[in-house]
Design a protein around this motif. Structure first.
Motif, PDB file in Angstrom:
ATOM      1  N   PRO A 174       0.833  -1.208   0.000  1.00  0.00           N
ATOM      2  CA  PRO A 174       0.000   0.000   0.000  1.00  0.00           C
ATOM      3  C   PRO A 174       0.865   1.254   0.000  1.00  0.00           C
ATOM      4  O   PRO A 174       1.840   1.349   0.732  1.00  0.00           O
ATOM      5  CB  PRO A 174      -0.810  -0.132   1.296  1.00  0.00           C
ATOM      6  CG  PRO A 174       0.035  -0.982   2.187  1.00  0.00           C
ATOM      7  CD  PRO A 174       0.779  -1.932   1.291  1.00  0.00           C
ATOM      8  N   GLY A 176      -0.658   4.445   0.207  1.00  0.00           N
ATOM      9  CA  GLY A 176      -1.352   5.529   0.889  1.00  0.00           C
ATOM     10  C   GLY A 176      -2.183   6.397  -0.035  1.00  0.00           C
ATOM     11  O   GLY A 176      -2.799   7.360   0.420  1.00  0.00           O
ATOM     12  N   ASN A 178      -5.399   6.081  -2.154  1.00  0.00           N
ATOM     13  CA  ASN A 178      -6.444   5.063  -2.076  1.00  0.00           C
ATOM     14  C   ASN A 178      -6.786   4.416  -3.407  1.00  0.00           C
ATOM     15  O   ASN A 178      -6.947   3.193  -3.486  1.00  0.00           O
ATOM     16  CB  ASN A 178      -7.710   5.660  -1.443  1.00  0.00           C
ATOM     17  CG  ASN A 178      -7.618   5.701   0.077  1.00  0.00           C
ATOM     18  OD1 ASN A 178      -6.650   5.222   0.664  1.00  0.00           O
ATOM     19  ND2 ASN A 178      -8.608   6.290   0.726  1.00  0.00           N
ATOM     20  N   ASP A 181      -4.052   2.020  -4.213  1.00  0.00           N
ATOM     21  CA  ASP A 181      -4.029   0.862  -3.310  1.00  0.00           C
ATOM     22  C   ASP A 181      -5.160  -0.114  -3.630  1.00  0.00           C
ATOM     23  O   ASP A 181      -5.012  -1.333  -3.453  1.00  0.00           O
ATOM     24  CB  ASP A 181      -4.132   1.325  -1.860  1.00  0.00           C
ATOM     25  CG  ASP A 181      -2.871   2.048  -1.392  1.00  0.00           C
ATOM     26  OD1 ASP A 181      -1.839   1.921  -2.080  1.00  0.00           O
ATOM     27  OD2 ASP A 181      -2.931   2.739  -0.364  1.00  0.00           O
ATOM     28  N   PHE A 237      -3.231  12.121  -0.256  1.00  0.00           N
ATOM     29  CA  PHE A 237      -3.452  11.055   0.719  1.00  0.00           C
ATOM     30  C   PHE A 237      -4.853  11.101   1.338  1.00  0.00           C
ATOM     31  O   PHE A 237      -5.141  10.342   2.265  1.00  0.00           O
ATOM     32  CB  PHE A 237      -2.411  11.130   1.834  1.00  0.00           C
ATOM     33  CG  PHE A 237      -0.988  10.934   1.354  1.00  0.00           C
ATOM     34  CD1 PHE A 237      -0.646   9.814   0.615  1.00  0.00           C
ATOM     35  CD2 PHE A 237      -0.010  11.877   1.638  1.00  0.00           C
ATOM     36  CE1 PHE A 237       0.649   9.620   0.169  1.00  0.00           C
ATOM     37  CE2 PHE A 237       1.296  11.694   1.200  1.00  0.00           C
ATOM     38  CZ  PHE A 237       1.632  10.563   0.462  1.00  0.00           C
ATOM     39  N   GLN A 239      -8.685  10.385   2.047  1.00  0.00           N
ATOM     40  CA  GLN A 239      -9.327   9.077   1.977  1.00  0.00           C
ATOM     41  C   GLN A 239     -10.144   8.906   0.704  1.00  0.00           C
ATOM     42  O   GLN A 239     -10.188   7.821   0.120  1.00  0.00           O
ATOM     43  CB  GLN A 239     -10.208   8.860   3.206  1.00  0.00           C
ATOM     44  CG  GLN A 239     -10.789   7.455   3.281  1.00  0.00           C
ATOM     45  CD  GLN A 239     -11.493   7.189   4.599  1.00  0.00           C
ATOM     46  OE1 GLN A 239     -11.599   8.063   5.448  1.00  0.00           O
ATOM     47  NE2 GLN A 239     -11.972   5.971   4.778  1.00  0.00           N
TER      48      GLN A 239
END
Length: 288
Positions: A174, A176, A178, A181, A237, A239
């Motif tokens: 991952p 970071g 989203n 990832d 970064f 969410q």
């Protein structure tokens, strides 16, 4: 030994732009010119996936024309934007491939060449490429057959005392960001267990996909993610950050193998800044 790495070229047919705004062909032309101008010619060009935007034969034909001036040995792995059959046909004669279906590949491939897994010896190094393409998915995966093949390939490299550079498109860790990832290598811990089993055999894991330069250590192996020559994904970064692209200074990576130290040392080489700033006449030298 000097390995040049680029990734995520996203080449379209001539005259077409990615998203209607990004001229990926011009970006690759600048990358090729940059490689040609290097003081030391690389021994190999490695491209870690997403060579084209839609995996169409005309895109691979255009890619082949754009790469032609380099004349470097070429090694690639497919990304989620690629098509295995079109990639193999489009770069036929330029890259080592597993043998076609119905034959056992001598040095690559799982399932009779259905996936484009390869091994390639470059001086003292053994490069092992994994095909993490899942048709119809942005994320990547490795089959049980591929993992068994890799297990055997790593054992053979250790027996021959050949340090391994492992490469695939999808990062296994991952980052970071989203949306990246969510589209990384699935069930990556199965690959991590193989690295644990063959600890010390792999000197570097090289990836693409993220359009950013990212580094970490994962299961005891240094991992390097290559930036892209045309566009980057925004470094956000948050969410719920969108998969926004941004135009950042392009770069490629140069991996230099030091046989005496048995180290692979990586340098970031910015593209387009090689028209080095002149300070008048010869470039001055300074002490370190």
């Amino acid at each position: 030994m000097l390995i040049a790495q680029t990734s995520d070229l996203h080449i379209r047919p001539p005259g077409m732009l990615v998203g209607g705004v990004v001229d990926t062909a011009a970006a690759l032309e600048a990358c090729v010119a940059h490689l040609q101008a290097l003081p030391l010619r690389p021994d190999l060009l490695l491209i870690t996936g997403d060579l084209t935007q839609q995996g169409r034969p005309e895109e691979y034909a255009h890619l082949r024309r754009l790469l032609a001036p380099l004349g470097l040995p070429l090694l690639v792995c497919p990304g989620n934007h690629d098509d295995r059959a079109a990639l193999r046909a489009g770069l036929d004669g330029l890259c080592p491939w597993p043998e076609a279906a119905g034959a056992k590949a001598a040095g690559g491939g799982c399932g009779g060449g259905e996936t484009l897994d390869v091994t390639f010896d470059l001086g003292p190094l053994r490069l092992i490429g994994l095909d993490s393409l899942q048709p119809g998915s942005s994320g990547g995966a490795l089959s049980a057959c591929q993992r068994a093949w890799l297990d055997s390939a790593l054992s053979e490299a250790a027996f021959l005392d050949k340090p391994v550079v492992l490469f695939l498109h999808h990062p296994p860790f991952p980052m970071g960001i989203n949306h990246l990832d969510a589209a990384r290598l699935e069930q990556s811990e199965t690959l991590g267990l193989l690295l644990d089993r063959h600890r010390g055999a792999v000197v570097r894991l090289l990836c693409g996909h993220a359009h950013r330069h990212v580094t970490t250590v994962w299961h005891g192996v240094a991992v390097t993610v290559c930036p892209a020559p045309a566009f980057a994904f925004a470094l956000d970064f948050a969410q719920k950050a969108p998969a926004a692209i941004t135009l950042e200074p392009p770069a490629l990576l140069l991996h230099r193998w030091d046989e005496r130290a048995r180290l692979l040392v990586t340098h970031v080489s910015p593209i387009g800044l090689g028209e080095r700033r002149s300070y008048g006449g010869e470039r001055p030298t300074v002490g370190v």
